[in-house]
Design a protein around this motif. Structure first.
Motif, PDB file in Angstrom:
ATOM      1  N   UNK A  55       0.831  -1.202   0.000  1.00  0.00           N
ATOM      2  CA  UNK A  55       0.000   0.000   0.000  1.00  0.00           C
ATOM      3  C   UNK A  55       0.867   1.254   0.000  1.00  0.00           C
ATOM      4  N   UNK A  56       0.237   2.390  -0.284  1.00  0.00           N
ATOM      5  CA  UNK A  56       0.950   3.665  -0.260  1.00  0.00           C
ATOM      6  C   UNK A  56       1.171   4.106   1.174  1.00  0.00           C
ATOM      7  N   UNK A  57       2.418   4.404   1.519  1.00  0.00           N
ATOM      8  CA  UNK A  57       2.829   4.943   2.809  1.00  0.00           C
ATOM      9  C   UNK A  57       3.359   6.357   2.580  1.00  0.00           C
ATOM     10  N   UNK A  58       3.743   7.009   3.658  1.00  0.00           N
ATOM     11  CA  UNK A  58       4.328   8.349   3.548  1.00  0.00           C
ATOM     12  C   UNK A  58       5.812   8.275   3.887  1.00  0.00           C
ATOM     13  N   UNK A  77      18.127  11.140   0.335  1.00  0.00           N
ATOM     14  CA  UNK A  77      17.864   9.878   1.021  1.00  0.00           C
ATOM     15  C   UNK A  77      16.401   9.850   1.421  1.00  0.00           C
ATOM     16  N   UNK A  78      15.816   8.668   1.349  1.00  0.00           N
ATOM     17  CA  UNK A  78      14.388   8.516   1.622  1.00  0.00           C
ATOM     18  C   UNK A  78      14.200   7.623   2.845  1.00  0.00           C
ATOM     19  N   UNK A  79      13.242   8.003   3.709  1.00  0.00           N
ATOM     20  CA  UNK A  79      12.947   7.174   4.877  1.00  0.00           C
ATOM     21  C   UNK A  79      11.436   7.156   5.102  1.00  0.00           C
ATOM     22  N   UNK A  80      10.956   6.033   5.586  1.00  0.00           N
ATOM     23  CA  UNK A  80       9.528   5.874   5.837  1.00  0.00           C
ATOM     24  C   UNK A  80       9.136   6.655   7.079  1.00  0.00           C
ATOM     25  N   UNK A  81       8.099   7.484   6.965  1.00  0.00           N
ATOM     26  CA  UNK A  81       7.572   8.268   8.092  1.00  0.00           C
ATOM     27  C   UNK A  81       6.359   7.597   8.704  1.00  0.00           C
ATOM     28  N   UNK A  82       5.428   7.211   7.836  1.00  0.00           N
ATOM     29  CA  UNK A  82       4.169   6.625   8.279  1.00  0.00           C
ATOM     30  C   UNK A  82       3.928   5.403   7.413  1.00  0.00           C
ATOM     31  N   UNK A 133      -2.574   0.205   5.790  1.00  0.00           N
ATOM     32  CA  UNK A 133      -3.616   0.974   5.114  1.00  0.00           C
ATOM     33  C   UNK A 133      -2.980   1.962   4.140  1.00  0.00           C
ATOM     34  N   UNK A 134      -3.806   2.541   3.259  1.00  0.00           N
ATOM     35  CA  UNK A 134      -3.330   3.517   2.274  1.00  0.00           C
ATOM     36  C   UNK A 134      -3.240   4.889   2.920  1.00  0.00           C
ATOM     37  N   UNK A 135      -2.114   5.576   2.706  1.00  0.00           N
ATOM     38  CA  UNK A 135      -1.962   6.977   3.111  1.00  0.00           C
ATOM     39  C   UNK A 135      -1.700   7.801   1.858  1.00  0.00           C
TER      40      UNK A 135
END
Length: 143
Positions: free
Chosen positions: A83-86, A95-100, A104-106
């Motif tokens: 699913x789409x996360x933020x 650099x990319x890091x997962x926040x949320x 579920x889809x965000x």
């Protein structure tokens, strides 16, 4: 992508390319995302002052939305078969890091003040949530 002068009612094509999403930064730069053609994921580009497009990052996640705040980028993105996360992208080194990240889809990102607003179908109901960009604390904004 077009630039339209409201006063002169003039339309100018900035560039023509298949892109997924774009964001206008606080300093006027345009950042955009294209799907990768070699495998699942996205490439980010920046439109330079001279009008040329420069690739600035490549990810194994699919970037669907971009918003900009304080030189960084927040994206709704997903890994393959998820699913789409933020995620947050550092505006200096990209650099990319997962926040949320939930099951579920965000998405439907918007920034106002020091808050990132988004919609999620957490608990099987679509609601508005926000994240304080300084503390990363989450808030439920609607019932």
């Amino acid at each position: 992508m077009h630039k339209y002068n409201l006063k002169k009612r003039e339309d100018e094509i900035i560039f023509s390319e298949k892109l997924r999403t774009f964001a206008l930064t606080e300093n006027g730069d345009i950042i955009y995302s294209k799907d990768r053609t070699d495998k699942f994921g996205s490439k980010l580009y920046k439109i330079e002052e001279d009008g040329r497009c420069r690739e600035i990052a490549e990810y194994d996640i699919l970037v669907n939305e971009i918003v900009s705040k304080n030189g960084n980028y927040f994206v709704s993105a997903k890994r393959e078969n998820s699913n789409f996360d933020i995620y947050e992208i550092d505006g200096k080194n990209f650099e990319i890091k997962n926040c949320i990240g939930t099951e579920y889809v965000e998405g439907s990102l918007s920034v106002a003040g020091d808050r990132l607003y988004f919609i999620s179908n957490n608990e099987s109901v679509y609601r508005c949530y926000s994240m304080d960009l300084n503390t990363k604390e989450l808030f439920k904004e609607s019932e």
